[in-house]
Scaffold this active site. Structure first.
Site, PDB file in Angstrom:
ATOM      1  N   ARG A   1       0.830  -1.216   0.000  1.00 35.23           N
ATOM      2  CA  ARG A   1       0.000   0.000   0.000  1.00 35.23           C
ATOM      3  C   ARG A   1       0.866   1.270   0.000  1.00 35.23           C
ATOM      4  NH1 ARG A   1      -0.479   4.657   2.710  1.00 35.23           N
ATOM      5  NH2 ARG A   1      -0.213   3.582   4.696  1.00 35.23           N
ATOM      6  N   ASP A   2       1.584   1.514   1.088  1.00 32.60           N
ATOM      7  CA  ASP A   2       2.341   2.770   1.188  1.00 32.60           C
ATOM      8  C   ASP A   2       3.448   2.815   0.135  1.00 32.60           C
ATOM      9  OD1 ASP A   2       3.585   5.126   2.104  1.00 32.60           O
ATOM     10  OD2 ASP A   2       3.274   4.624   4.185  1.00 32.60           O
TER      11      ASP A   2
ATOM     12  N   HIS B   1       4.344   4.260  12.806  1.00 39.90           N
ATOM     13  CA  HIS B   1       4.579   4.236  11.348  1.00 39.90           C
ATOM     14  C   HIS B   1       5.656   5.270  11.052  1.00 39.90           C
ATOM     15  CE1 HIS B   1       3.025   4.022   7.083  1.00 39.90           C
ATOM     16  NE2 HIS B   1       3.586   5.214   7.046  1.00 39.90           N
TER      17      HIS B   1
ATOM     18  N   HIS C   1       8.859   6.937   8.677  1.00 43.36           N
ATOM     19  CA  HIS C   1       9.553   7.097   7.392  1.00 43.36           C
ATOM     20  C   HIS C   1      11.009   7.471   7.678  1.00 43.36           C
ATOM     21  CE1 HIS C   1       6.375   6.862   4.217  1.00 43.36           C
ATOM     22  NE2 HIS C   1       5.675   6.797   5.323  1.00 43.36           N
TER      23      HIS C   1
ATOM     24  N   CYS D   1       4.100   9.554   0.830  1.00 42.75           N
ATOM     25  CA  CYS D   1       2.765  10.099   0.592  1.00 42.75           C
ATOM     26  C   CYS D   1       2.807  11.028  -0.610  1.00 42.75           C
ATOM     27  CB  CYS D   1       2.296  10.859   1.829  1.00 42.75           C
ATOM     28  SG  CYS D   1       0.764  11.758   1.565  1.00 42.75           S
TER      29      CYS D   1
ATOM     30  N   ASN E   1       9.454   4.492   3.665  1.00 43.95           N
ATOM     31  CA  ASN E   1       9.229   3.993   5.019  1.00 43.95           C
ATOM     32  C   ASN E   1      10.525   3.416   5.559  1.00 43.95           C
ATOM     33  OD1 ASN E   1       6.071   3.554   5.730  1.00 43.95           O
ATOM     34  ND2 ASN E   1       6.402   3.441   3.528  1.00 43.95           N
TER      35      ASN E   1
HETATM   36  N1  COA Z   1     -13.114   4.833  -3.804  1.00 40.91           N
HETATM   37  C1  COA Z   1     -13.379   5.012  -5.123  1.00 40.91           C
HETATM   38  N2  COA Z   1     -13.883   6.133  -5.631  1.00 40.91           N
HETATM   39  C2  COA Z   1     -14.154   7.136  -4.760  1.00 40.91           C
HETATM   40  C3  COA Z   1     -13.881   7.011  -3.390  1.00 40.91           C
HETATM   41  C4  COA Z   1     -13.337   5.804  -2.923  1.00 40.91           C
HETATM   42  N3  COA Z   1     -13.035   5.618  -1.628  1.00 40.91           N
HETATM   43  N4  COA Z   1     -14.229   8.156  -2.793  1.00 40.91           N
HETATM   44  C5  COA Z   1     -14.690   8.972  -3.756  1.00 40.91           C
HETATM   45  N5  COA Z   1     -14.639   8.354  -4.934  1.00 40.91           N
HETATM   46  C6  COA Z   1     -15.008   8.874  -6.243  1.00 40.91           C
HETATM   47  C7  COA Z   1     -16.383   9.471  -6.251  1.00 40.91           C
HETATM   48  O1  COA Z   1     -17.345   8.484  -6.544  1.00 40.91           O
HETATM   49  C8  COA Z   1     -16.266  10.482  -7.355  1.00 40.91           C
HETATM   50  O2  COA Z   1     -16.319   9.826  -8.595  1.00 40.91           O
HETATM   51  P1  COA Z   1     -16.982  10.516  -9.888  1.00 40.91           P
HETATM   52  O3  COA Z   1     -16.125  11.739 -10.161  1.00 40.91           O
HETATM   53  O4  COA Z   1     -16.877   9.469 -10.938  1.00 40.91           O
HETATM   54  O5  COA Z   1     -18.343  10.865  -9.461  1.00 40.91           O
HETATM   55  C9  COA Z   1     -14.857  11.001  -7.205  1.00 40.91           C
HETATM   56  O6  COA Z   1     -14.130   9.947  -6.544  1.00 40.91           O
HETATM   57  C10 COA Z   1     -14.778  12.252  -6.379  1.00 40.91           C
HETATM   58  O7  COA Z   1     -15.490  12.054  -5.188  1.00 40.91           O
HETATM   59  P2  COA Z   1     -15.348  13.056  -3.947  1.00 40.91           P
HETATM   60  O8  COA Z   1     -16.159  12.582  -2.817  1.00 40.91           O
HETATM   61  O9  COA Z   1     -15.560  14.465  -4.436  1.00 40.91           O
HETATM   62  O10 COA Z   1     -13.872  12.790  -3.524  1.00 40.91           O
HETATM   63  P3  COA Z   1     -12.637  13.742  -3.641  1.00 40.91           P
HETATM   64  O11 COA Z   1     -12.247  13.964  -5.046  1.00 40.91           O
HETATM   65  O12 COA Z   1     -12.888  14.932  -2.790  1.00 40.91           O
HETATM   66  O13 COA Z   1     -11.523  12.826  -2.943  1.00 40.91           O
HETATM   67  C11 COA Z   1     -10.861  11.073  -1.419  1.00 40.91           C
HETATM   68  C12 COA Z   1     -11.649  12.360  -1.606  1.00 40.91           C
HETATM   69  C13 COA Z   1     -10.685  10.853   0.071  1.00 40.91           C
HETATM   70  C14 COA Z   1     -11.629   9.948  -2.022  1.00 40.91           C
HETATM   71  C15 COA Z   1      -9.514  11.211  -2.137  1.00 40.91           C
HETATM   72  O14 COA Z   1      -8.891  12.396  -1.767  1.00 40.91           O
HETATM   73  C16 COA Z   1      -8.612  10.048  -1.819  1.00 40.91           C
HETATM   74  O15 COA Z   1      -8.849   8.929  -2.215  1.00 40.91           O
HETATM   75  N6  COA Z   1      -7.515  10.296  -1.089  1.00 40.91           N
HETATM   76  C17 COA Z   1      -6.599   9.256  -0.672  1.00 40.91           C
HETATM   77  C18 COA Z   1      -5.240   9.796  -0.551  1.00 40.91           C
HETATM   78  C19 COA Z   1      -4.275   8.735  -0.124  1.00 40.91           C
HETATM   79  O16 COA Z   1      -4.525   7.547  -0.114  1.00 40.91           O
HETATM   80  N7  COA Z   1      -3.067   9.211   0.248  1.00 40.91           N
HETATM   81  C20 COA Z   1      -1.999   8.372   0.635  1.00 40.91           C
HETATM   82  C21 COA Z   1      -2.186   7.585   1.857  1.00 40.91           C
HETATM   83  S1  COA Z   1      -2.239   8.500   3.366  1.00 40.91           S
HETATM   84 ZN    ZN Z   2       3.593   6.298   5.266  1.00 42.60          ZN
END
Ligand code: COA
Ligand code: ZN
Length: 326
Positions: free
Chosen positions: A25-26, A217, A219, A250, A259
């Site tokens: 994942r990370d 956790h 890094h 990240c 990490n």
């Molecule tokens: N899985 C799949 N799709 C998702 C989702 C999820 N968990 N959450 C939202 N979506 C989709 C929505 O359905 C939407 O799709 P569409 O454009 O086709 O309608 C789109 O993503 C945007 O949705 P929204 O609620 O506006 O989300 P966002 O764009 O504001 O993003 C997160 C929010 C949290 C989903 C996004 O920022 C994210 O996944 N971040 C993870 C970051 C990460 O993992 N960082 C590293 C580890 S710490």
């Molecule tokens: Zn990390």
């Protein structure tokens, strides 16, 4: 005991620790190439045979945010589950939780940042919005019988804001523990932690929330990863995240890099006589193949140098030079 063991002296921390392998994942979330699902499945299956307590297999994030892990369901369904391993996945929102629960994880790892700016950059939500989602997710996962861990990012420092208020971190942790989270992970997202800071935070956490499982956790961005791990261990911490080959970082944290590497951490604990349950030789075999997995050279100090008791043939000229000198 493994070949690397050289324990001398009394242990200053727990005799046994658990490692949560987070490279799938990370690690893979930040690689510039998208690793094909088949190769991910083989990677997780190989890691499953190494003796990890937990493997964080993927994340259920939006494919736009983290394209490299868009195949989360396929991976979770296709990997072989090893009886001794708990498989977990990172989940940022309710949509992600629903996806995760459809894949029967052994637990889920919810995430938000302790600092406002990093939370907005990483999750596109305010901390308040994230907190509300996480509380709803703890209830939903609880109703589904799936244990919850919450990872708090940037608790030792934020790449946008600098120092992070420790009291606020503890309040956030307590809020989630009270709501039913079985564990909390304190994350040093960009390697800003230093050893006495880590020790102080771990001590404070354990006295405030003695019933809540604490994971650290780390890094190695600034080379303090192992020192911080020892500092945490000396306060009684038994759970550590780490990534094979030192992968990781990240995408929404400037300057983030790998990490703490699992092989370095396991080797260090082996040397100290602390049980990890991880087969270092098997792990190094996997690390040796990781350059092929991610399509770039993965530099591993331990793979290059070998465990500390790997000895070498003495230079041939020694025998002749010291002949007859006993
Ligand atoms: N899985 C799949 N799709 C998702 C989702 C999820 N968990 N959450 C939202 N979506 C989709 C929505 O359905 C939407 O799709 P569409 O454009 O086709 O309608 C789109 O993503 C945007 O949705 P929204 O609620 O506006 O989300 P966002 O764009 O504001 O993003 C997160 C929010 C949290 C989903 C996004 O920022 C994210 O996944 N971040 C993870 C970051 C990460 O993992 N960082 C590293 C580890 S710490
Ligand atoms: Zn990390």
């Amino acid at each position: 005991m493994s070949a690397a063991t050289c324990s001398t002296g009394a242990l200053r921390g727990p005799a046994r620790v658990e490692i949560n392998e987070v490279a799938p994942r990370d690690g893979l979330q930040i690689e510039p190439i998208v690793v094909p699902t088949d190769a991910k499945v083989a990677f997780v299956d190989a890691l499953s045979a190494c003796g990890f307590a937990r493997i964080e297999a993927t994340s259920f994030t939006s494919a736009r945010a983290i394209p490299a892990l868009a195949d989360a369901e396929a991976l979770m369904h296709r990997m072989q589950r090893h009886p001794g391993v708990r498989y977990t996945a990172l989940v940022p929102n309710l949509r992600g939780l629903e996806r995760a629960l459809s894949c029967r994880p052994d637990e889920v790892n919810l995430v938000m940042s302790a600092s406002e700016t990093h939370n907005r950059a990483n999750l596109r939500m305010t901390r308040q919005q994230s907190q509300a989602q996480l509380l709803a997710m703890i209830a939903e996962a609880g109703a589904a019988g799936v244990p919850v861990n919450v990872s708090l990012s940037t608790v030792f420092g934020c790449p946008f804001e600098g120092e992070v208020d420790v009291g606020a971190v503890m309040d956030l942790a307590a809020r989630f523990a009270d709501a039913g989270a079985a564990g909390i992970t304190l994350c040093d997202t960009t390697g800003m932690a230093y050893p006495n800071q880590v020790a102080a935070m771990c001590e404070r956490f354990q006295s405030k929330l003695p019933q809540t499982g604490l994971t650290i956790h780390l890094h190695n961005t600034r080379g303090m990863g192992l020192a911080n791990a020892v500092a945490a261990w000396e306060t009684g911490v038994t759970r550590f995240d780490a990534a094979a080959g030192g992968l990781g970082g990240c995408p929404y944290a400037p300057g983030a890099s790998g990490n703490v590497s699992t092989e370095d951490l396991v080797h260090m604990f082996d040397c100290m006589g602390v049980q990890t349950g991880v087969d270092l030789k098997a792990l190094l075999g996997i690390v040796g193949g990781m350059s092929g997995l991610v399509g770039r050279e993965v530099h591993s100090q331990l793979l290059s140098a070998g465990p500390r008791l790997r000895t070498h043939q003495a230079p041939a000229w020694l025998a002749e030079h010291f002949a007859g000198q006993g």
